[in-house]
Design an enzyme around this catalytic site. Structure first.
Site, PDB file in Angstrom:
ATOM      1  N   ASN A 145       0.831  -1.161  -0.113  1.00 16.10           N
ATOM      2  CA  ASN A 145       0.083  -0.166  -0.020  1.00 16.10           C
ATOM      3  C   ASN A 145       0.923   1.250   0.159  1.00 16.10           C
ATOM      4  OD1 ASN A 145      -1.799   1.891   0.603  1.00 16.10           O
ATOM      5  ND2 ASN A 145      -2.344   1.506   2.554  1.00 16.10           N
ATOM      6  N   TRP A 146       1.105   1.548  -1.209  1.00 16.75           N
ATOM      7  CA  TRP A 146       1.934   2.953  -1.268  1.00 16.75           C
ATOM      8  C   TRP A 146       1.344   4.068  -0.570  1.00 16.75           C
ATOM      9  CZ3 TRP A 146       4.375   2.860  -6.765  1.00 16.75           C
ATOM     10  CH2 TRP A 146       5.297   1.856  -7.084  1.00 16.75           C
ATOM     11  N   HIS A 204      -9.816   1.205   4.570  1.00 14.93           N
ATOM     12  CA  HIS A 204      -8.543   1.573   5.382  1.00 14.93           C
ATOM     13  C   HIS A 204      -8.802   2.536   6.555  1.00 14.93           C
ATOM     14  CE1 HIS A 204      -4.417   2.767   6.163  1.00 14.93           C
ATOM     15  NE2 HIS A 204      -4.024   1.669   5.939  1.00 14.93           N
ATOM     16  N   GLU A 228      -7.156   4.752   7.421  1.00 14.19           N
ATOM     17  CA  GLU A 228      -6.911   6.357   7.157  1.00 14.19           C
ATOM     18  C   GLU A 228      -8.230   7.012   6.482  1.00 14.19           C
ATOM     19  OE1 GLU A 228      -3.234   5.731   5.352  1.00 14.19           O
ATOM     20  OE2 GLU A 228      -2.074   5.393   7.302  1.00 14.19           O
ATOM     21  N   GLY A 258       2.579  -1.346   4.463  1.00 16.41           N
ATOM     22  CA  GLY A 258       2.616   0.156   4.255  1.00 16.41           C
ATOM     23  C   GLY A 258       3.977   0.488   3.939  1.00 16.41           C
TER      24      GLY A 258
HETATM   25  P1  PGA Z   1       2.591   0.541   7.843  1.00 14.77           P
HETATM   26  O1  PGA Z   1       1.132   0.801   7.220  1.00 14.77           O
HETATM   27  O2  PGA Z   1       3.175  -0.841   7.358  1.00 14.77           O
HETATM   28  O3  PGA Z   1       3.263   1.717   7.482  1.00 14.77           O
HETATM   29  O4  PGA Z   1       2.140   0.206   9.430  1.00 14.77           O
HETATM   30  C1  PGA Z   1       0.134  -0.249   7.119  1.00 14.77           C
HETATM   31  C2  PGA Z   1      -1.067   0.154   6.448  1.00 14.77           C
HETATM   32  O5  PGA Z   1      -1.675   1.241   6.676  1.00 14.77           O
HETATM   33  O6  PGA Z   1      -1.786  -0.495   5.561  1.00 14.77           O
END
Ligand code: PGA
Length: 253
Positions: free
Chosen positions: A10-11, A94, A96, A233
């Site tokens: 996941n960029w 997600h 976010e 991520g």
């Molecule tokens: P991270 O993000 O590997 O930077 O903790 C994972 C994600 O949000 O999918």
């Protein structure tokens, strides 16, 4: 039968330019890939076409689609549009995006649109924090029940669930989750799905882990956590670390 493991990068909103995206993709392509493992990269929409031209070796996905299939929805991008550009996976729900106000009803609509259009949804669920009352089970059950509501039974196994405890994600993570914590929730997710759809419909659904996955903890999540793969991520933006995670997963497969 063992499910084929999957590693998804996941960029997020990275890297900053098309040139950097191409360079990162080319460096990832230098890694070792085998048909024993699925690897997917989810760049920002605008890089899809560029990356597809470089190589078709790694399937591409996106990080969101509209909850509608077309029409007057300013700024939105539809599932059909990204499918047309070559995307075959979509990360939905997600944390976010949930933090920006995306609710389970909308996530559910997006999953339906994705499945109808031939995209494989990677549904993210996970609690914001843990408390002594184990309320996180309720949070996760609620997300799974709403997000899977009314899905076409024939396409349910195309959905993949990524357990991503919000407190273990990103550079502000409180701490890493443990493989045991993952396994406990994965079993719980299977139980909730089982109760809703029955074992036959859900037995092929992959439950993967996301949240600070790195080359040091990957092996434990696969062996002790019995994860079906990862949503990565930060370390998907570092070609060496990302390909190392792929290598480790393949080795312990
Ligand atoms: P991270 O993000 O590997 O930077 O903790 C994972 C994600 O949000 O999918």
């Amino acid at each position: 039968m063992q499910k084929k493991k999957i590693i998804v990068g996941n960029w997020k909103m990275n890297p900053e330019s098309g040139k950097l995206a191409e360079a990162l993709y080319k460096n990832i392509l230098k890694g070792k890939f085998s048909s024993k493992l699925d690897v997917v990269i989810c760049p920002p929409f605008v890089y899809l076409e560029k990356l597809k031209k470089i190589s078709k070796k790694i399937p591409l996905g996106v990080q969101n689609i509209s909850h509608k299939d077309k029409g007057a929805f300013t700024g939105e991008v539809s599932g059909d549009m990204v499918y047309d550009l070559g995307a075959r996976y979509v990360i939905l729900g997600h944390s976010e995006r949930r933090a920006m106000g995306e609710e389970d009803e909308v996530i559910n609509q997006k999953i339906k649109i994705a499945l109808a259009g031939g995209l494989n949804p990677i549904l993210c669920v996970g609690e914001k924090k843990r408390d002594d009352n184990h309320d996180y089970f309720n949070v996760i059950r609620n997300q799974i029940e709403k997000d899977f509501n009314g899905l076409n039974k024939n396409s349910i196994s195309n959905v993949m669930v990524a357990y991503e405890p919000v407190w273990a994600i990103g550079k502000d993570a409180v701490r890493e989750a443990t493989p045991e914590e993952f396994r406990e929730v994965a079993v719980f997710i299977k139980k909730v799905l089982n109760d809703k759809f029955g074992v036959n419909l859900i037995k092929d659904i992959r439950i993967i882990y996301g949240g600070s996955v790195n080359p040091k903890n990957a092996q434990d999540f696969i062996i002790s956590g019995e994860a079906d793969g990862f949503l990565v991520g930060r370390d998907s933006l570092d070609a060496k670390k990302f390909t190392k995670i792929i290598e480790i997963t393949e080795k312990v497969n």
